[in-house]
Scaffold this active site. Structure first.
Site, PDB file in Angstrom:
ATOM      1  N   SER A  15      46.051  36.286  29.373  1.00 20.50           N
ATOM      2  CA  SER A  15      44.637  35.875  29.374  1.00 20.50           C
ATOM      3  C   SER A  15      44.446  34.476  28.802  1.00 20.50           C
ATOM      4  O   SER A  15      45.014  34.123  27.763  1.00 20.50           O
ATOM      5  CB  SER A  15      43.797  36.860  28.555  1.00 20.50           C
ATOM      6  N   LYS A  66      37.400  47.210  33.664  1.00 22.06           N
ATOM      7  CA  LYS A  66      36.015  46.794  33.936  1.00 22.06           C
ATOM      8  C   LYS A  66      35.118  47.955  34.380  1.00 22.06           C
ATOM      9  O   LYS A  66      33.936  47.986  34.055  1.00 22.06           O
ATOM     10  CB  LYS A  66      35.979  45.682  34.992  1.00 22.06           C
ATOM     11  N   ASP A 102      31.154  37.452  36.338  1.00 21.10           N
ATOM     12  CA  ASP A 102      32.126  36.922  37.307  1.00 21.10           C
ATOM     13  C   ASP A 102      31.437  36.219  38.483  1.00 21.10           C
ATOM     14  O   ASP A 102      31.852  35.143  38.907  1.00 21.10           O
ATOM     15  CB  ASP A 102      33.021  38.039  37.856  1.00 21.10           C
ATOM     16  N   ARG A 151      40.984  44.078  55.629  1.00 21.96           N
ATOM     17  CA  ARG A 151      42.098  44.714  56.341  1.00 21.96           C
ATOM     18  C   ARG A 151      41.698  46.138  56.726  1.00 21.96           C
ATOM     19  O   ARG A 151      41.904  46.572  57.858  1.00 21.96           O
ATOM     20  CB  ARG A 151      43.314  44.705  55.404  1.00 21.96           C
ATOM     21  N   LEU A 153      38.727  48.184  57.594  1.00 20.50           N
ATOM     22  CA  LEU A 153      37.315  47.982  57.975  1.00 20.50           C
ATOM     23  C   LEU A 153      36.382  48.937  57.236  1.00 20.50           C
ATOM     24  O   LEU A 153      35.309  48.540  56.784  1.00 20.50           O
ATOM     25  CB  LEU A 153      37.163  48.151  59.494  1.00 20.50           C
ATOM     26  N   GLY A 236      40.752  29.226  42.010  1.00 19.26           N
ATOM     27  CA  GLY A 236      39.735  29.900  41.212  1.00 19.26           C
ATOM     28  C   GLY A 236      39.633  29.586  39.735  1.00 19.26           C
ATOM     29  O   GLY A 236      38.958  30.315  39.016  1.00 19.26           O
TER      30      GLY A 236
HETATM   31  P1  ATR Z   1      40.020  43.686  43.370  1.00 21.94           P
HETATM   32  O1  ATR Z   1      39.334  44.541  42.341  1.00 21.94           O
HETATM   33  O2  ATR Z   1      40.767  42.513  42.791  1.00 21.94           O
HETATM   34  O3  ATR Z   1      39.118  43.277  44.472  1.00 21.94           O
HETATM   35  P2  ATR Z   1      41.165  45.821  44.933  1.00 21.94           P
HETATM   36  O4  ATR Z   1      39.955  46.636  44.712  1.00 21.94           O
HETATM   37  O5  ATR Z   1      42.511  46.431  44.809  1.00 21.94           O
HETATM   38  O6  ATR Z   1      41.215  44.589  43.945  1.00 21.94           O
HETATM   39  O7  ATR Z   1      41.012  45.122  46.368  1.00 21.94           O
HETATM   40  C1  ATR Z   1      42.004  44.319  46.880  1.00 21.94           C
HETATM   41  C2  ATR Z   1      41.496  43.713  48.183  1.00 21.94           C
HETATM   42  O8  ATR Z   1      42.509  42.850  48.721  1.00 21.94           O
HETATM   43  C3  ATR Z   1      41.205  44.733  49.270  1.00 21.94           C
HETATM   44  O9  ATR Z   1      40.134  44.249  50.062  1.00 21.94           O
HETATM   45  C4  ATR Z   1      42.515  44.736  50.065  1.00 21.94           C
HETATM   46  O10 ATR Z   1      42.375  45.176  51.412  1.00 21.94           O
HETATM   47  P3  ATR Z   1      42.371  46.774  51.718  1.00 21.94           P
HETATM   48  O11 ATR Z   1      41.008  47.272  51.342  1.00 21.94           O
HETATM   49  O12 ATR Z   1      42.620  46.836  53.194  1.00 21.94           O
HETATM   50  O13 ATR Z   1      43.482  47.348  50.907  1.00 21.94           O
HETATM   51  C5  ATR Z   1      42.839  43.268  50.037  1.00 21.94           C
HETATM   52  N1  ATR Z   1      44.267  42.966  50.280  1.00 21.94           N
HETATM   53  C6  ATR Z   1      45.287  43.126  49.410  1.00 21.94           C
HETATM   54  N2  ATR Z   1      46.448  42.705  49.966  1.00 21.94           N
HETATM   55  C7  ATR Z   1      46.135  42.253  51.213  1.00 21.94           C
HETATM   56  C8  ATR Z   1      46.882  41.689  52.290  1.00 21.94           C
HETATM   57  N3  ATR Z   1      48.195  41.494  52.197  1.00 21.94           N
HETATM   58  N4  ATR Z   1      46.228  41.350  53.425  1.00 21.94           N
HETATM   59  C9  ATR Z   1      44.892  41.547  53.536  1.00 21.94           C
HETATM   60  N5  ATR Z   1      44.126  42.077  52.558  1.00 21.94           N
HETATM   61  C10 ATR Z   1      44.738  42.434  51.412  1.00 21.94           C
END
Ligand code: ATR
Length: 262
Positions: A15, A66, A102, A151, A153, A236
């Site tokens: 962090s 969180k 955020d 990814r 839908l 970011g």
């Molecule tokens: P966060 O809280 O950081 O948003 P999360 O809830 O685990 O983490 O969500 C991760 C996001 O990244 C999701 O939208 C995931 O897509 P899926 O819902 O299809 O899993 C997306 N993601 C992670 N790896 C990916 C990849 N290689 N290509 C496309 N999308 C990806």
């Protein structure tokens, strides 16, 4: 005694919040100490209680707590309720209060870049917690349409169904990443792909004028493809600083200038 603050998470070593808050404190002349707290995965509630019982003033919350922080608060801000996640805690009249800074951090970082959000069409790739947290602040800042491409839908569709009522002044639309098409003012990568080192392939016909990657300090195939299109890009770090400034402001009533810390 100096005002005590902390960031709580697991892991926590990585962090950067303590260095940011100490830099804000120096700039604004506030005497505070900001430390890192590693909470056991099953010990978040007790760690928070200990911190505030010992006179702590405010806490930031990071992965993976969180949502637990959200569930534990007696009072929540509107944006925290919509995000269903809390990254900023404080105690008021014996009640734990929670906010989520955020999304405003992202908005402030985008504004500091000089990118316009008024009446904007925005593409957000990803439909996880990171996306959920930024929709409401982006609409408050003027976004008029937000396409959420994911990814999976169904997850994007669920997010649109959950959030559309909270942002009636904007249109939310879900899309499958494989069907992604359109022309946008701003594209935001809110997936965890850059964190895990996965590639994200954008269709050739997709058009956007600015690109923001929520991750920082990692190679990003999203940003590489944006740069190949010749559009201005940002990773970011500004969002991280922006959310920290918002938390600092909640606790201390003083707002450091984002541009001084980029
Ligand atoms: P966060 O809280 O950081 O948003 P999360 O809830 O685990 O983490 O969500 C991760 C996001 O990244 C999701 O939208 C995931 O897509 P899926 O819902 O299809 O899993 C997306 N993601 C992670 N790896 C990916 C990849 N290689 N290509 C496309 N999308 C990806």
């Amino acid at each position: 005694m100096r005002k005590q603050f902390a960031v709580i998470g697991n892991p926590i070593e990585q962090s950067r919040s303590p260095e940011l808050h100490h830099a804000f404190a120096e700039k604004t002349g506030i005497d505070l100490q900001y430390s890192k707290r590693l909470a056991p995965l099953d010990g978040f509630r007790d760690s928070v209680a200990d911190f505030f019982n010992q006179g702590g003033v405010g806490m930031n919350v990071t992965v993976p707590f969180k949502e637990q922080a959200f569930a534990q608060c007696g009072v929540l801000t509107e944006r925290a309720k919509i995000a269903k996640a809390v990254n900023t805690l404080w105690m008021q009249d014996g009640v734990l209060h929670g906010d989520n800074t955020d999304g405003q951090g992202l908005v402030d970082a985008i504004r500091a870049l000089g990118w316009n959000l008024e009446h904007s069409d925005i593409l957000i790739i990803g439909a996880g917690g990171a996306t959920r947290g930024v929709i409401y602040p982006l609409v408050q800042a003027g976004a008029k349409k937000i396409v959420i491409a994911n990814r999976t839908l169904a997850r994007a569709e669920q997010l649109v169904a959950d959030l559309q009522a909270a942002v009636p002044q904007a249109e939310l639309q879900a899309m499958a990443l494989t069907d992604l098409i359109g022309q946008f003012d701003l594209a935001i990568n809110a997936t965890s792909a850059s964190l895990t080192g996965d590639a994200l392939t954008l269709p050739e016909c997709l058009q956007f004028n600015f690109a923001y990657e929520m991750a920082y300090g990692k190679p990003s195939s999203f940003l590489e493809q944006a740069k190949a299109r010749g559009v201005p890009t940002s990773e970011g770090f500004g969002m991280l600083v922006g959310q920290a400034i918002e938390s600092f402001y909640i606790w201390n009533g003083v707002k450091p200038e984002l541009k001084d810390f980029l």
